[in-house]
Motif scaffolding. Structure first.
Motif, PDB file in Angstrom:
ATOM      1  N   THR A 208      25.751  24.828 -30.031  1.00 39.27           N
ATOM      2  CA  THR A 208      25.358  24.905 -28.451  1.00 39.27           C
ATOM      3  C   THR A 208      26.255  24.169 -27.787  1.00 39.27           C
ATOM      4  O   THR A 208      26.502  24.740 -26.604  1.00 39.27           O
ATOM      5  N   VAL A 209      26.568  22.883 -28.038  1.00 45.87           N
ATOM      6  CA  VAL A 209      27.669  22.319 -27.263  1.00 45.87           C
ATOM      7  C   VAL A 209      28.898  23.052 -27.075  1.00 45.87           C
ATOM      8  O   VAL A 209      29.577  23.101 -26.152  1.00 45.87           O
ATOM      9  N   LYS A 210      29.594  23.742 -28.326  1.00 44.15           N
ATOM     10  CA  LYS A 210      30.608  24.489 -28.144  1.00 44.15           C
ATOM     11  C   LYS A 210      30.375  25.606 -26.961  1.00 44.15           C
ATOM     12  O   LYS A 210      31.370  26.130 -26.404  1.00 44.15           O
ATOM     13  N   THR A 211      29.226  26.077 -26.864  1.00 38.98           N
ATOM     14  CA  THR A 211      29.013  27.373 -25.908  1.00 38.98           C
ATOM     15  C   THR A 211      28.911  26.748 -24.748  1.00 38.98           C
ATOM     16  O   THR A 211      29.627  27.354 -23.842  1.00 38.98           O
ATOM     17  N   HIS A 212      28.559  25.450 -24.581  1.00 42.61           N
ATOM     18  CA  HIS A 212      28.366  24.849 -23.183  1.00 42.61           C
ATOM     19  C   HIS A 212      29.992  24.805 -22.570  1.00 42.61           C
ATOM     20  O   HIS A 212      30.077  24.906 -21.508  1.00 42.61           O
ATOM     21  N   VAL A 213      30.751  24.134 -23.775  1.00 44.69           N
ATOM     22  CA  VAL A 213      32.164  24.003 -23.438  1.00 44.69           C
ATOM     23  C   VAL A 213      32.934  25.230 -22.819  1.00 44.69           C
ATOM     24  O   VAL A 213      33.807  25.190 -21.892  1.00 44.69           O
ATOM     25  N   SER A 214      32.557  26.059 -23.771  1.00 45.48           N
ATOM     26  CA  SER A 214      33.246  27.344 -23.428  1.00 45.48           C
ATOM     27  C   SER A 214      32.917  27.957 -21.945  1.00 45.48           C
ATOM     28  O   SER A 214      33.638  28.350 -20.996  1.00 45.48           O
ATOM     29  N   LYS A 215      31.603  27.797 -21.475  1.00 43.87           N
ATOM     30  CA  LYS A 215      31.099  28.315 -20.241  1.00 43.87           C
ATOM     31  C   LYS A 215      31.728  27.333 -19.066  1.00 43.87           C
ATOM     32  O   LYS A 215      31.907  27.786 -18.248  1.00 43.87           O
ATOM     33  N   VAL A 216      31.830  26.186 -19.504  1.00 44.01           N
ATOM     34  CA  VAL A 216      32.624  25.164 -18.618  1.00 44.01           C
ATOM     35  C   VAL A 216      33.962  25.453 -18.134  1.00 44.01           C
ATOM     36  O   VAL A 216      34.250  25.392 -16.953  1.00 44.01           O
ATOM     37  N   LEU A 217      34.853  25.844 -19.472  1.00 44.83           N
ATOM     38  CA  LEU A 217      36.050  26.193 -18.982  1.00 44.83           C
ATOM     39  C   LEU A 217      35.945  27.413 -18.123  1.00 44.83           C
ATOM     40  O   LEU A 217      36.949  27.517 -17.556  1.00 44.83           O
ATOM     41  N   GLN A 218      35.420  28.403 -18.575  1.00 43.00           N
ATOM     42  CA  GLN A 218      35.190  29.697 -17.800  1.00 43.00           C
ATOM     43  C   GLN A 218      35.053  29.521 -16.207  1.00 43.00           C
ATOM     44  O   GLN A 218      35.694  29.915 -15.463  1.00 43.00           O
ATOM     45  N   LYS A 219      34.138  28.697 -15.974  1.00 45.18           N
ATOM     46  CA  LYS A 219      33.406  28.527 -14.780  1.00 45.18           C
ATOM     47  C   LYS A 219      34.610  27.933 -13.950  1.00 45.18           C
ATOM     48  O   LYS A 219      34.688  27.954 -12.740  1.00 45.18           O
ATOM     49  N   LEU A 220      35.212  26.820 -14.550  1.00 36.98           N
ATOM     50  CA  LEU A 220      36.444  25.979 -13.795  1.00 36.98           C
ATOM     51  C   LEU A 220      37.531  26.814 -13.832  1.00 36.98           C
ATOM     52  O   LEU A 220      38.485  26.364 -13.034  1.00 36.98           O
ATOM     53  N   GLY A 221      37.722  27.765 -14.413  1.00 36.77           N
ATOM     54  CA  GLY A 221      39.196  28.520 -14.591  1.00 36.77           C
ATOM     55  C   GLY A 221      40.096  27.539 -14.974  1.00 36.77           C
ATOM     56  O   GLY A 221      41.378  27.931 -14.765  1.00 36.77           O
ATOM     57  N   VAL A 222      39.895  26.914 -16.036  1.00 33.26           N
ATOM     58  CA  VAL A 222      41.024  26.084 -16.748  1.00 33.26           C
ATOM     59  C   VAL A 222      41.138  26.496 -18.228  1.00 33.26           C
ATOM     60  O   VAL A 222      40.103  27.212 -18.889  1.00 33.26           O
ATOM     61  N   ARG A 223      42.218  26.313 -18.801  1.00 33.73           N
ATOM     62  CA  ARG A 223      42.440  26.854 -20.096  1.00 33.73           C
ATOM     63  C   ARG A 223      41.866  26.171 -21.271  1.00 33.73           C
ATOM     64  O   ARG A 223      41.684  26.795 -22.368  1.00 33.73           O
ATOM     65  N   ASP A 224      41.745  24.879 -21.371  1.00 30.05           N
ATOM     66  CA  ASP A 224      41.387  24.098 -22.472  1.00 30.05           C
ATOM     67  C   ASP A 224      40.579  23.029 -22.165  1.00 30.05           C
ATOM     68  O   ASP A 224      40.368  22.516 -21.075  1.00 30.05           O
ATOM     69  N   ARG A 225      40.132  21.938 -23.026  1.00 32.68           N
ATOM     70  CA  ARG A 225      39.658  20.678 -22.865  1.00 32.68           C
ATOM     71  C   ARG A 225      40.381  19.804 -22.029  1.00 32.68           C
ATOM     72  O   ARG A 225      40.000  19.083 -21.165  1.00 32.68           O
ATOM     73  N   ILE A 226      41.794  19.953 -22.224  1.00 31.89           N
ATOM     74  CA  ILE A 226      42.611  19.099 -21.691  1.00 31.89           C
ATOM     75  C   ILE A 226      42.678  19.085 -20.108  1.00 31.89           C
ATOM     76  O   ILE A 226      42.428  18.339 -19.485  1.00 31.89           O
ATOM     77  N   GLN A 227      42.753  20.640 -19.876  1.00 31.89           N
ATOM     78  CA  GLN A 227      42.542  20.829 -18.221  1.00 31.89           C
ATOM     79  C   GLN A 227      41.242  20.591 -17.602  1.00 31.89           C
ATOM     80  O   GLN A 227      41.209  20.089 -16.545  1.00 31.89           O
ATOM     81  N   ALA A 228      40.180  20.544 -18.546  1.00 37.31           N
ATOM     82  CA  ALA A 228      38.978  20.317 -17.993  1.00 37.31           C
ATOM     83  C   ALA A 228      38.944  18.717 -18.043  1.00 37.31           C
ATOM     84  O   ALA A 228      38.245  18.469 -16.772  1.00 37.31           O
ATOM     85  N   VAL A 229      39.524  17.828 -18.652  1.00 34.92           N
ATOM     86  CA  VAL A 229      39.531  16.442 -18.330  1.00 34.92           C
ATOM     87  C   VAL A 229      40.209  16.227 -17.095  1.00 34.92           C
ATOM     88  O   VAL A 229      39.641  15.441 -16.374  1.00 34.92           O
ATOM     89  N   VAL A 230      41.548  16.783 -17.009  1.00 35.03           N
ATOM     90  CA  VAL A 230      42.206  16.649 -15.725  1.00 35.03           C
ATOM     91  C   VAL A 230      41.340  17.137 -14.254  1.00 35.03           C
ATOM     92  O   VAL A 230      41.470  16.344 -13.361  1.00 35.03           O
ATOM     93  N   PHE A 231      40.799  18.193 -14.711  1.00 36.92           N
ATOM     94  CA  PHE A 231      39.891  18.737 -13.421  1.00 36.92           C
ATOM     95  C   PHE A 231      38.864  17.798 -13.095  1.00 36.92           C
ATOM     96  O   PHE A 231      38.818  17.445 -11.804  1.00 36.92           O
ATOM     97  N   ALA A 232      38.183  16.981 -14.102  1.00 37.73           N
ATOM     98  CA  ALA A 232      37.116  16.288 -13.836  1.00 37.73           C
ATOM     99  C   ALA A 232      37.587  15.033 -13.182  1.00 37.73           C
ATOM    100  O   ALA A 232      36.905  14.570 -12.205  1.00 37.73           O
ATOM    101  N   TYR A 233      38.712  14.509 -13.500  1.00 32.64           N
ATOM    102  CA  TYR A 233      39.186  13.417 -12.791  1.00 32.64           C
ATOM    103  C   TYR A 233      39.716  13.464 -11.360  1.00 32.64           C
ATOM    104  O   TYR A 233      39.718  12.645 -10.290  1.00 32.64           O
TER     105      TYR A 233
END
Length: 242
Positions: A208-233
């Motif tokens: 379920t967490v993996k699904t949530h992460v995938s949706k977060v990446l899609q909605k933010l328009g970022v490539r991966d977890r690294i860019q999601a971290v950068v986006f968040a900060y």
């Protein structure tokens, strides 16, 4: 070979190291080394010839170095994942590799098991974002050097005024699309937690967490977890030290 095998290209100017990495990877069922190269130029040519899923790439090489090669490889129409391997634990290499589009960064003194795991992780489209890498990303923002907007938003130095406002507006719109649970997951990703740790924290299943992460990446328009971290900060979703 089967369709499920992970095809790997090794790029390093040291023959002995390439041979050692080949032995480690090919001892693992499901991984096959389909080619080798000694520098960035030959790596690009070999990619066109053998179509690897993952490129294990050294940083310091004669001719075209690994950081330049990373940018060119990830700009290809159908790029393989890039796993940067280096003997140098230096932040400038780390951030240059990540900004260049690398999916992971691994020191050559890592264990064979860590190397195999890294190849498998980036091959399935995930980023190798260890807690240590996350900590160093956070420290970059804490120290005021975290302007990674160009790697995500593509803004130049002349785009400060209205373009900056447009960027903030677009970012706010993306964040607004997140559900409350997705926002929780993003916050924990930004703290460097793995999917298993997030699942334990939120009392969810890891799938379920993996699904949530995938949706977060899609909605933010970022490539991966690294860019999601950068986006968040960058956009105040996560705060260093919080």
């Amino acid at each position: 070979m089967t369709d499920t095998e992970i095809r790997v290209l090794l790029v390093d100017d040291q023959d002995l190291l390439r041979s050692g990495i080949r032995i480690i990877l090919e001892s693992e069922p499901g991984i096959v080394v389909v080619g080798e190269a000694r520098d960035g130029h030959s790596a690009l040519e070999r990619i066109r010839q053998v179509s690897p899923d993952v490129v294990c790439l050294d940083v310091q090489m004669p001719g075209m170095d690994g950081l330049t090669a990373t940018r060119l490889i990830t700009a290809l129409e159908h790029p393989p994942a890039v796993l940067v391997l280096t003997t140098f634990d230096r932040d400038d290499y780390l951030f240059a590799a990540l900004e260049g589009g690398a999916s992971g960064f691994l020191l050559k003194n890592s264990t064979p098991e860590q190397l195999v795991d890294a190849v498998q992780i980036v091959a399935r489209g995930d980023a190798l974002l260890s807690p240590d890498v996350t900590r160093r990303v956070i420290e970059r923002f804490t120290q005021g050097g975290g302007d990674w907007g160009s790697s995500i938003e593509g803004q130049g130095s002349d785009a400060a005024g209205s373009a900056s406002e447009a960027t903030r507006t677009a970012a706010a719109a993306k964040v607004a699309e997140l559900t409350a649970r997705e926002s929780d997951v993003l916050g924990l990703v930004a703290r460097g937690m793995s999917n298993a740790e997030i699942a334990s924290q939120l009392f969810l299943g890891e799938a379920t967490v993996k699904t949530h992460v995938s949706k977060v990446l899609q909605k933010l328009g970022v490539r991966d977890r690294i860019q999601a971290v950068v986006f968040a900060y960058e956009h105040g979703i996560a705060v260093p030290g919080a």
